[in-house]
Design a protein around this motif. Structure first.
Motif, PDB file in Angstrom:
ATOM      1  N   THR A  37     -24.509  39.503  36.597  1.00  0.00           N
ATOM      2  CA  THR A  37     -23.125  39.984  36.742  1.00  0.00           C
ATOM      3  C   THR A  37     -22.486  40.328  35.392  1.00  0.00           C
ATOM      4  O   THR A  37     -21.569  41.135  35.325  1.00  0.00           O
ATOM      5  N   GLY A  38     -22.991  39.697  34.307  1.00  0.00           N
ATOM      6  CA  GLY A  38     -22.463  40.015  32.976  1.00  0.00           C
ATOM      7  C   GLY A  38     -22.653  41.499  32.676  1.00  0.00           C
ATOM      8  O   GLY A  38     -21.823  42.114  31.995  1.00  0.00           O
ATOM      9  N   TYR A  41     -19.597  43.463  33.761  1.00  0.00           N
ATOM     10  CA  TYR A  41     -18.450  43.362  32.843  1.00  0.00           C
ATOM     11  C   TYR A  41     -18.730  44.159  31.570  1.00  0.00           C
ATOM     12  O   TYR A  41     -17.837  44.789  30.991  1.00  0.00           O
ATOM     13  N   ARG A  42     -20.001  44.152  31.149  1.00  0.00           N
ATOM     14  CA  ARG A  42     -20.379  44.928  29.967  1.00  0.00           C
ATOM     15  C   ARG A  42     -20.229  46.431  30.237  1.00  0.00           C
ATOM     16  O   ARG A  42     -19.795  47.187  29.369  1.00  0.00           O
ATOM     17  N   ARG A  92     -25.497  46.512  25.504  1.00  0.00           N
ATOM     18  CA  ARG A  92     -25.941  45.281  24.826  1.00  0.00           C
ATOM     19  C   ARG A  92     -25.867  45.432  23.314  1.00  0.00           C
ATOM     20  O   ARG A  92     -26.818  45.201  22.601  1.00  0.00           O
ATOM     21  N   SER A 101     -15.213  39.931  26.434  1.00  0.00           N
ATOM     22  CA  SER A 101     -14.461  38.780  26.955  1.00  0.00           C
ATOM     23  C   SER A 101     -13.008  39.138  27.250  1.00  0.00           C
ATOM     24  O   SER A 101     -12.422  38.629  28.206  1.00  0.00           O
ATOM     25  N   SER A 104     -12.943  40.972  30.459  1.00  0.00           N
ATOM     26  CA  SER A 104     -13.253  40.070  31.584  1.00  0.00           C
ATOM     27  C   SER A 104     -12.068  39.191  31.982  1.00  0.00           C
ATOM     28  O   SER A 104     -12.113  38.519  33.008  1.00  0.00           O
ATOM     29  N   ARG A 110     -11.798  41.766  37.559  1.00  0.00           N
ATOM     30  CA  ARG A 110     -12.642  40.730  38.174  1.00  0.00           C
ATOM     31  C   ARG A 110     -12.703  40.930  39.695  1.00  0.00           C
ATOM     32  O   ARG A 110     -13.759  40.837  40.287  1.00  0.00           O
ATOM     33  N   GLU A 130     -26.479  35.420  38.394  1.00  0.00           N
ATOM     34  CA  GLU A 130     -26.051  34.646  37.226  1.00  0.00           C
ATOM     35  C   GLU A 130     -24.793  35.210  36.582  1.00  0.00           C
ATOM     36  O   GLU A 130     -24.552  36.421  36.657  1.00  0.00           O
ATOM     37  N   GLY A 131     -23.991  34.313  36.006  1.00  0.00           N
ATOM     38  CA  GLY A 131     -22.752  34.753  35.376  1.00  0.00           C
ATOM     39  C   GLY A 131     -21.953  33.584  34.833  1.00  0.00           C
ATOM     40  O   GLY A 131     -22.501  32.663  34.220  1.00  0.00           O
ATOM     41  N   ARG A 132     -20.638  33.638  35.074  1.00  0.00           N
ATOM     42  CA  ARG A 132     -19.755  32.568  34.578  1.00  0.00           C
ATOM     43  C   ARG A 132     -19.026  31.868  35.728  1.00  0.00           C
ATOM     44  O   ARG A 132     -18.622  30.720  35.620  1.00  0.00           O
ATOM     45  N   ASP A 133     -18.821  32.620  36.826  1.00  0.00           N
ATOM     46  CA  ASP A 133     -17.991  32.112  37.931  1.00  0.00           C
ATOM     47  C   ASP A 133     -18.714  32.244  39.263  1.00  0.00           C
ATOM     48  O   ASP A 133     -18.079  32.362  40.312  1.00  0.00           O
ATOM     49  N   ARG A 159     -29.839  34.506  20.605  1.00  0.00           N
ATOM     50  CA  ARG A 159     -29.246  35.851  20.677  1.00  0.00           C
ATOM     51  C   ARG A 159     -29.592  36.689  19.438  1.00  0.00           C
ATOM     52  O   ARG A 159     -29.822  37.890  19.534  1.00  0.00           O
ATOM     53  N   ARG A 182     -16.302  33.979  22.208  1.00  0.00           N
ATOM     54  CA  ARG A 182     -16.430  34.290  23.637  1.00  0.00           C
ATOM     55  C   ARG A 182     -16.344  33.026  24.488  1.00  0.00           C
ATOM     56  O   ARG A 182     -15.752  33.019  25.559  1.00  0.00           O
TER      57      ARG A 182
END
Ligand code: DC
Length: 227
Positions: A37-38, A41-42, A92, A101, A104, A110, A130-133, A159, A182
């Protein structure tokens, strides 16, 4: 391992915690759909940069709502296209990292992206998202919820290595500063901040190999599947 039952797996955590690498392996092993999912947002961030509207929330919201953002996972890479144009490499970069961020944080952005993510999860079959939420907001009824963590030093090292492999020159300190920044924005924003869902299992990946991480996650999925 045979796992006929199709489960919904939510993996959350901060940048560099090992989400993407382990989620990809797990999805491949189980034949599940993998959704990063990132990347969405990217994509919105990249489009906002291209259109010079980073500071204009209304314009960014319009981009999020009207763009046809597509994710296709092929040979270990999430290919991202918008309205038919491939932007896989463009999302990326250190520049996108610096702006993503803030983008987002926008509630309507969102909402638009969560709707698309929930549609992916409704498709037939198992999903690793996968993501944050994911465990808290996108898929609160997921069968398995995992929250990955790792020390900031380890995450920055991972990274920086990824950038090096792509031929992008950036110092470890710069990467660490960006991740730290971030982390703060992602976990303190008003709308769906990065927090561990109460029913998620936390796994610290600082000192485990990718293979071990994958085994731990597969073990948790197997446990849920047997229940
Ligand atoms: O996973 P990533 O580093 O590619 O994510 C990039 C940014 O996208 C991250 O800093 C915060 C945002 N993001 C988010 O707010 N919610 C998600 N579900 C996934 C990512």
């Amino acid at each position: 391992m045979t796992m006929p039952k199709r489960l919904i797996v939510a993996i959350d955590g901060p940048a560099g915690s090992g989400k993407s690498t382990s989620a990809k392996f797990v999805a491949k092993k189980l034949g599940y759909l993998y959704i990063d999912t990132g990347a969405m947002y990217r994509a919105v961030t990249y489009l906002a940069m291209e259109n010079n509207v980073l500071q204009d929330n209304e314009a960014v919201i319009k981009i999020a709502k009207s763009s046809d953002i597509n994710l296709k996972f092929i040979d270990g890479v999430t290919h991202v296209s918008v309205d038919g144009n491939d932007i896989t490499d463009k999302i990326r970069t250190p520049e996108v990292n610096s702006n993503v961020s803030e983008i987002s944080k926008i509630k309507e952005v969102r909402e638009a992206l969560v709707e698309k993510q929930q549609e992916y999860a409704k498709r037939n079959g198992g999903v690793v998202m996968e993501g944050r939420d994911i465990g808290t907001v996108v898929l609160p009824n997921a069968d398995v919820k995992i929250f990955l963590t790792a020390s900031i030093e380890e995450r920055a090292k991972r990274r920086t290595k990824e950038f090096e492999e792509k031929g992008i020159s950036i110092s470890l300190k710069e990467v660490e500063d960006n991740i730290r920044q971030r982390d703060v924005i992602d976990s303190t924003r008003d709308v769906s901040p990065l927090v561990k869902a109460p029913d998620a299992v936390e796994v610290d990946t600082s000192r485990v190999t990718i293979e071990q991480q994958v085994e731990i996650i597969l073990g948790l999925i197997k446990k849920a599947w047997e229940n």
